[in-house]
Design a protein around this motif. Structure first.
Motif, mmCIF file in Angstrom:
data_model
loop_
_atom_site.group_PDB
_atom_site.id
_atom_site.type_symbol
_atom_site.label_atom_id
_atom_site.label_comp_id
_atom_site.label_asym_id
_atom_site.label_seq_id
_atom_site.Cartn_x
_atom_site.Cartn_y
_atom_site.Cartn_z
ATOM 1 N N ARG A 1 0.748 38.857 62.138
ATOM 2 C CA ARG A 1 1.074 40.262 62.417
ATOM 3 C C ARG A 1 -0.027 40.972 63.191
ATOM 4 O O ARG A 1 0.196 42.002 63.804
ATOM 5 C CB ARG A 1 1.295 40.991 61.100
ATOM 6 C CG ARG A 1 2.432 40.441 60.257
ATOM 7 C CD ARG A 1 2.394 41.022 58.864
ATOM 8 N NE ARG A 1 3.506 40.586 58.043
ATOM 9 C CZ ARG A 1 3.596 40.795 56.735
ATOM 10 N NH1 ARG A 1 2.610 41.435 56.102
ATOM 11 N NH2 ARG A 1 4.638 40.366 56.056
ATOM 12 N N ALA B 1 12.704 43.529 58.774
ATOM 13 C CA ALA B 1 13.088 42.126 58.962
ATOM 14 C C ALA B 1 12.917 41.698 60.419
ATOM 15 O O ALA B 1 12.517 40.568 60.709
ATOM 16 C CB ALA B 1 14.529 41.919 58.511
ATOM 17 N N THR B 2 13.214 42.610 61.335
ATOM 18 C CA THR B 2 13.025 42.338 62.765
ATOM 19 C C THR B 2 11.992 43.323 63.293
ATOM 20 O O THR B 2 12.324 44.459 63.641
ATOM 21 C CB THR B 2 14.342 42.494 63.533
ATOM 22 O OG1 THR B 2 15.335 41.641 62.947
ATOM 23 C CG2 THR B 2 14.151 42.114 65.005
ATOM 24 N N PRO B 3 10.720 42.928 63.324
ATOM 25 C CA PRO B 3 9.666 43.891 63.661
ATOM 26 C C PRO B 3 9.589 44.200 65.149
ATOM 27 O O PRO B 3 9.861 43.346 65.997
ATOM 28 C CB PRO B 3 8.389 43.178 63.203
ATOM 29 C CG PRO B 3 8.721 41.726 63.320
ATOM 30 C CD PRO B 3 10.175 41.607 62.969
ATOM 31 N N LYS B 4 9.223 45.431 65.423
ATOM 32 C CA LYS B 4 8.842 45.832 66.773
ATOM 33 C C LYS B 4 7.383 45.471 66.964
ATOM 34 O O LYS B 4 6.604 45.453 66.009
ATOM 35 C CB LYS B 4 9.034 47.349 66.925
ATOM 36 C CG LYS B 4 8.566 47.929 68.242
ATOM 37 C CD LYS B 4 8.754 49.436 68.250
ATOM 38 C CE LYS B 4 8.209 50.063 69.532
ATOM 39 N NZ LYS B 4 8.398 51.539 69.546
ATOM 40 N N THR B 5 6.972 45.167 68.203
ATOM 41 C CA THR B 5 5.571 44.852 68.473
ATOM 42 C C THR B 5 5.057 45.690 69.644
ATOM 43 O O THR B 5 5.844 46.236 70.421
ATOM 44 C CB THR B 5 5.382 43.359 68.805
ATOM 45 O OG1 THR B 5 6.069 43.046 70.032
ATOM 46 C CG2 THR B 5 5.898 42.471 67.678
ATOM 47 N N TRP C 1 2.341 43.762 65.276
ATOM 48 C CA TRP C 1 3.526 44.251 64.576
ATOM 49 C C TRP C 1 3.391 45.724 64.204
ATOM 50 O O TRP C 1 2.301 46.182 63.805
ATOM 51 C CB TRP C 1 3.759 43.439 63.310
ATOM 52 C CG TRP C 1 4.234 42.043 63.536
ATOM 53 C CD1 TRP C 1 4.005 41.243 64.616
ATOM 54 C CD2 TRP C 1 5.013 41.251 62.622
ATOM 55 N NE1 TRP C 1 4.585 40.016 64.441
ATOM 56 C CE2 TRP C 1 5.213 39.986 63.222
ATOM 57 C CE3 TRP C 1 5.551 41.488 61.355
ATOM 58 C CZ2 TRP C 1 5.935 38.970 62.602
ATOM 59 C CZ3 TRP C 1 6.272 40.483 60.724
ATOM 60 C CH2 TRP C 1 6.458 39.243 61.353
#
Length: 245
Positions: A63, A179-183, A190
């Motif tokens: 992360r 569950a679906t991270p933005k980066t 993350w």
């Protein structure tokens, strides 16, 4: 003897559940009973422990943020922190491999603040203050959340509690991800969906947690019980301890 049995039992239960406990050999005094939290799937997160003068971090190389940060806050430390001048010199922590750490370029133009997990306002010395600007201690944080609700209600409120209590309190802070991270950035740091701050008062035998969405329009919420925070994060922050609420 009782402490040794409890520590051994926590370690055996962690192994049985497929969890792991980071070493923190150089800074175990930051933890209640000198026992670090038990983390599920820590190998998958590429977890590494980092010790600083006034806090410790379990860092995720996946992360590129903390999994958690821990402080052992006393009224005396908070008094000393008021004498230090904020440095604002952010830096990438060279103790982490290049592929596992955030850089200044990741945050540049992202629209997110570099949000401290161990607050600069808690740091009792110039060196501790400088260390708190390690990017290993940061998460991408919504600007108004960072400077408003989080700083003025959660962090300030925690310091006020420690001052009123008159004794040492343990504080764990960290991010929680969707569950679906933005980066953000070329390093793909993350972005948390929420942040938590757990306060454990060993003299009172109580623990509670602030939980706040990582949004500019986030509003204060009722504190969580320790059990609820443990359920939401999958982390046993206080192995062998069953605090009240």
């Amino acid at each position: 003897m009782h402490f040794l049995r409890s520590t051994l039992l926590a370690a055996l239960l962690a192994l049985a559940a497929g969890a792991a406990q980071a070493a923190f050999e150089a800074c175990r005094d930051f933890f209640p009973n000198r026992t670090p939290p038990v983390i599920a799937d820590s190998d998958r997160l590429i977890a590494r422990d980092l010790c600083y003068d006034a806090f410790a971090i379990l860092h995720s190389g996946l992360r590129k943020t903390p999994i958690f940060v821990v402080e052992r806050l006393s009224p005396e430390q908070i008094d000393d922190a008021g004498d230090e001048t904020r440095t604002n010199r952010f830096f990438a922590d060279a103790r982490l491999r290049a592929a596992e750490r955030a850089t200044l370029a990741d945050y540049k133009g992202s629209g997110y603040d570099r949000g401290h997990m161990a607050p600069a306002g808690d740091m009792p010395t110039a060196q501790a203050m400088a260390q708190s600007f390690s990017l290993a201690n940061m998460v991408p944080q919504a600007p108004e959340h960072n400077r408003g609700l989080w700083a003025k209600v959660v962090e300030k409120g925690t310091r006020q509690y420690v001052k009123r209590s008159g004794h040492t309190v343990y504080v764990f802070t960290g991010p929680v991800f969707p569950a679906t991270p933005k980066t953000i950035g070329p390093g793909r740091v993350w972005v948390p969906a929420a942040l938590f701050k757990l306060i454990y008062d060993p003299q009172a035998g109580r623990a509670w947690a602030h939980w706040s969405d990582n949004r500019d329009d986030a509003q204060p919420t009722r504190p969580l019980s320790y059990e609820e925070l443990q359920r939401r994060t999958g982390i046993d922050f206080l192995p062998g301890i069953t605090p009240g609420y």
